[in-house]
Write a protein that holds these residues in place. Structure first.
Motif, PDB file in Angstrom:
ATOM      1  N   UNK A 117       0.878  -1.221  -0.032  1.00 45.75           N
ATOM      2  CA  UNK A 117       0.089  -0.041   0.081  1.00 45.75           C
ATOM      3  C   UNK A 117       1.087   1.197   0.109  1.00 45.75           C
ATOM      4  N   UNK A 118       0.447   2.337   0.132  1.00 49.63           N
ATOM      5  CA  UNK A 118       1.107   3.591   0.260  1.00 49.63           C
ATOM      6  C   UNK A 118       1.534   4.091   1.741  1.00 49.63           C
ATOM      7  N   UNK A 119       2.832   4.192   1.739  1.00 45.56           N
ATOM      8  CA  UNK A 119       3.297   4.374   3.129  1.00 45.56           C
ATOM      9  C   UNK A 119       4.236   5.539   3.224  1.00 45.56           C
ATOM     10  N   UNK A 120       4.390   5.995   4.399  1.00 47.56           N
ATOM     11  CA  UNK A 120       5.627   7.023   4.728  1.00 47.56           C
ATOM     12  C   UNK A 120       6.898   6.736   4.848  1.00 47.56           C
ATOM     13  N   UNK A 121       8.021   7.561   4.765  1.00 46.81           N
ATOM     14  CA  UNK A 121       9.143   7.083   5.015  1.00 46.81           C
ATOM     15  C   UNK A 121       9.220   6.275   6.557  1.00 46.81           C
ATOM     16  N   UNK A 122       8.630   6.925   7.354  1.00 42.21           N
ATOM     17  CA  UNK A 122       8.706   6.550   8.886  1.00 42.21           C
ATOM     18  C   UNK A 122       8.068   5.267   8.929  1.00 42.21           C
ATOM     19  N   UNK A 123       6.824   5.091   8.307  1.00 40.32           N
ATOM     20  CA  UNK A 123       6.271   3.767   8.383  1.00 40.32           C
ATOM     21  C   UNK A 123       7.250   2.982   7.963  1.00 40.32           C
TER      22      UNK A 123
END
Length: 242
Positions: free
Chosen positions: A190-196
């Motif tokens: 899925x779409x995730x942030x860098x921190x995720x």
């Protein structure tokens, strides 16, 4: 072809499914595919071009070339950032030799989000080194690829990765266990942030060092899971051969 995408922010609970070396996992309600290999057992390589100098560009081209040699590709993903002509942005040591040198220049974009790093394979051991440390160590590994930013450095998330960041993209990367034996390749489903994404390596996979390989264009070849993702031409490819 199988692609499991979910809308950002959804509480996705994929089953913990396995396919040989790879498995689907859910971490903090986000789905990922993680493939783990042993540097002292599995044949992990970097690929860019064939013996005639033609770039592979696609998984299927690499599969056909290896089959002609009597080998089987069991896993692959894009192995680092590249320019429009598919030349790597940073250092690459692949089957066909070296491309460019270690890039420590300042510049825009994720690659230049210092520190960046080099994922390397040397005999029965793997590692991820900050680019400047890689140069200082004078390593001469079997294979290597440079990308950026580092996601995890000595057990800590990259200092400029914002826990409250809102940029969400599909991302892939690599982490290495503390003893240098186990290599984890991960891609978000899925779409995730860098921190995720960095947190997956630090808190779930427990790798002291991890490196971002790419985003948006990220895709995976994992035939045991029924996944042969198609897309734009690639530059470097990291793969495992049997």
């Amino acid at each position: 072809m199988f692609v499991a995408f979910a809308a950002p922010g959804c509480d996705v609970a994929l089953p913990e499914a396995s396919g040989d070396y790879c498995r689907s996992i859910t971490f903090r309600s986000l789905p990922y595919t993680v493939c783990s290999f042993r540097a002292d057992r599995d044949d992990i390589r970097l690929f860019y071009a064939n013996e005639e100098g033609a770039q592979y560009l696609q998984f299927d081209t690499l599969v056909a070339d290896l089959e002609a040699r009597g080998e089987t590709l069991v896993f692959a993903m894009n192995g680092g950032m590249y320019h429009e002509d598919r030349q790597p942005v940073g250092y690459l040591r692949a089957e066909d030799g070296d491309r460019a040198s270690v890039n420590t220049n300042e510049g825009p974009g994720n690659f230049h989000m210092k520190p960046n790093g080099v994922f390397w394979l040397d005999g029965a051991r793997a590692g991820i080194s900050v680019s400047e440390a890689y140069l200082e160590d004078g390593r001469e590994p079997d294979f290597a690829t440079q990308s950026g930013p580092m996601l995890v450095i000595d057990g800590e998330i990259h200092p400029t990765i914002n826990p409250d960041g809102t940029s969400r993209k599909r991302r892939n990367g690599v982490g290495v266990s503390e003893d240098g034996r186990t290599v984890y390749f991960a891609i978000s489903d899925t779409l995730v942030t860098f921190h995720d994404f960095a947190s997956l390596f630090r808190d779930r996979l427990e790798t002291p060092d991890a490196l971002f390989l790419d985003g948006q264009v990220s895709r995976i070849y994992a035939p045991a899971m029924g996944r042969d993702e198609q897309g734009m031409d690639m530059g470097p490819i990291v793969g495992v051969v049997e």
